[in-house]
Design a protein around this motif. Sequence first.
Motif, mmCIF file in Angstrom:
data_model
loop_
_atom_site.group_PDB
_atom_site.id
_atom_site.type_symbol
_atom_site.label_atom_id
_atom_site.label_comp_id
_atom_site.label_asym_id
_atom_site.label_seq_id
_atom_site.Cartn_x
_atom_site.Cartn_y
_atom_site.Cartn_z
ATOM 1 N N VAL A 175 60.131 0.509 -8.712
ATOM 2 C CA VAL A 175 59.213 0.389 -7.582
ATOM 3 C C VAL A 175 57.803 0.053 -8.075
ATOM 4 N N VAL A 176 57.325 0.815 -9.042
ATOM 5 C CA VAL A 176 55.959 0.615 -9.539
ATOM 6 C C VAL A 176 55.820 -0.725 -10.250
ATOM 7 N N HIS A 177 56.742 -1.030 -11.150
ATOM 8 C CA HIS A 177 56.615 -2.288 -11.884
ATOM 9 C C HIS A 177 56.867 -3.499 -10.983
ATOM 10 N N GLY A 178 57.686 -3.319 -9.949
ATOM 11 C CA GLY A 178 57.839 -4.399 -8.983
ATOM 12 C C GLY A 178 56.514 -4.730 -8.316
ATOM 13 N N GLU A 179 55.775 -3.700 -7.930
ATOM 14 C CA GLU A 179 54.460 -3.895 -7.327
ATOM 15 C C GLU A 179 53.452 -4.393 -8.353
ATOM 16 N N ASP A 180 53.564 -3.925 -9.606
ATOM 17 C CA ASP A 180 52.703 -4.438 -10.681
ATOM 18 C C ASP A 180 52.782 -5.956 -10.773
ATOM 19 N N ILE A 181 53.986 -6.463 -10.593
ATOM 20 C CA ILE A 181 54.227 -7.902 -10.691
ATOM 21 C C ILE A 181 53.819 -8.617 -9.411
ATOM 22 N N ARG A 182 54.237 -8.098 -8.276
ATOM 23 C CA ARG A 182 54.052 -8.824 -7.014
ATOM 24 C C ARG A 182 52.598 -8.930 -6.586
ATOM 25 N N ARG A 183 51.859 -7.860 -6.707
ATOM 26 C CA ARG A 183 50.504 -7.851 -6.148
ATOM 27 C C ARG A 183 49.619 -8.941 -6.762
ATOM 28 N N PRO A 184 49.565 -9.102 -8.089
ATOM 29 C CA PRO A 184 48.749 -10.184 -8.655
ATOM 30 C C PRO A 184 49.255 -11.582 -8.285
ATOM 31 N N LEU A 185 50.554 -11.694 -7.976
ATOM 32 C CA LEU A 185 51.130 -12.993 -7.617
ATOM 33 C C LEU A 185 51.020 -13.291 -6.121
ATOM 34 N N GLY A 186 50.514 -12.339 -5.355
ATOM 35 C CA GLY A 186 50.410 -12.539 -3.916
ATOM 36 C C GLY A 186 51.722 -12.391 -3.187
ATOM 37 N N LEU A 187 52.695 -11.748 -3.818
ATOM 38 C CA LEU A 187 53.994 -11.498 -3.190
ATOM 39 C C LEU A 187 53.981 -10.124 -2.528
ATOM 40 N N VAL A 188 54.707 -9.991 -1.446
ATOM 41 C CA VAL A 188 54.688 -8.728 -0.696
ATOM 42 C C VAL A 188 56.104 -8.217 -0.496
ATOM 43 N N ARG A 189 56.324 -6.965 -0.872
ATOM 44 C CA ARG A 189 57.550 -6.255 -0.516
ATOM 45 C C ARG A 189 57.204 -4.783 -0.375
ATOM 46 N N THR A 190 57.607 -4.198 0.735
ATOM 47 C CA THR A 190 57.478 -2.759 0.922
ATOM 48 C C THR A 190 58.872 -2.167 0.890
ATOM 49 N N PRO A 191 59.202 -1.407 -0.153
ATOM 50 C CA PRO A 191 60.525 -0.787 -0.208
ATOM 51 C C PRO A 191 60.737 0.148 0.978
ATOM 52 N N PRO A 192 61.983 0.469 1.289
ATOM 53 C CA PRO A 192 62.252 1.426 2.381
ATOM 54 C C PRO A 192 61.480 2.730 2.169
ATOM 55 N N VAL A 193 61.052 3.332 3.278
ATOM 56 C CA VAL A 193 60.291 4.577 3.187
ATOM 57 C C VAL A 193 61.087 5.664 2.470
ATOM 58 N N ALA A 194 62.403 5.684 2.652
ATOM 59 C CA ALA A 194 63.235 6.670 1.954
ATOM 60 C C ALA A 194 63.099 6.526 0.443
ATOM 61 N N THR A 195 62.980 5.295 -0.018
ATOM 62 C CA THR A 195 62.850 5.026 -1.455
ATOM 63 C C THR A 195 61.495 5.489 -1.974
ATOM 64 N N THR A 196 60.429 5.061 -1.307
ATOM 65 C CA THR A 196 59.099 5.426 -1.788
ATOM 66 C C THR A 196 58.840 6.926 -1.649
#
Length: 222
Positions: free
Chosen positions: A121-142
């Motif tokens: 979850v964290v490293h996915g966001e580490d990658i996506r945010r600087p690239l301008g990509l957006v994904r919000t994992p399910p609330v159950a996951t986070t």
Amino acid sequence: MAGPHVVETRKALERAIHVERSALAQDLAELSEAQWAKATLCERWTVEQVVAHLTAGASTGMWRWLLSMLAARFNPDLHNDRRLAEHRGATPEETFRRFRAVVAGPAGPTGHTAAWLGEIVVHGEDIRRPLGLVRTPPVATTTAVARFFAGRDFTVESRTATAGLRLEATDGPFTTGSGDLLRGPTLSLVMGMAGRVAACEDLEGDGAAVLRARLRSGRRTS
């Protein structure tokens, strides 16, 4: 009894890991060479290096992990850099192929399944945010990750980072602690606990300034 926004069982956590890996693989499929070389929120590593790190986590068994930590004298940065180098390909395409091969693989080297869910979850966001990509994992996951991070320091100093703060999610059931309020989306709370200063932009309350100051003091963000 667990509510609809809670992931509790080990099998459920493992399924969530596979879902997040698959989602990341889809986002990585069309990256350009320049994007693979872009810096991430995990400041020491590029996109390609973070992906190789994730492959290492899904490919290293418990005993290999322990031996690697011993060889690194329990220096996590050295351990991570060695395993990353082992699983990085000669090209970004090869690094990506290696990651895709472990999407449905083991959760991680130890039984701390919620921690390894936090890793993707964290490293996915580490990658996506600087690239301008957006994904919000399910609330159950986070929520599962947030509860683990709030409960202990493991791969990140998450509990220490938010000590003395009251954390409240705006999109799910996660709440913990007492003190200055730190409020926002569960994913942003997770990223803040993982040491990412950028997450403070999404958080509100007096605790946001406290957390930002703590993170800027130089915490490790691998």
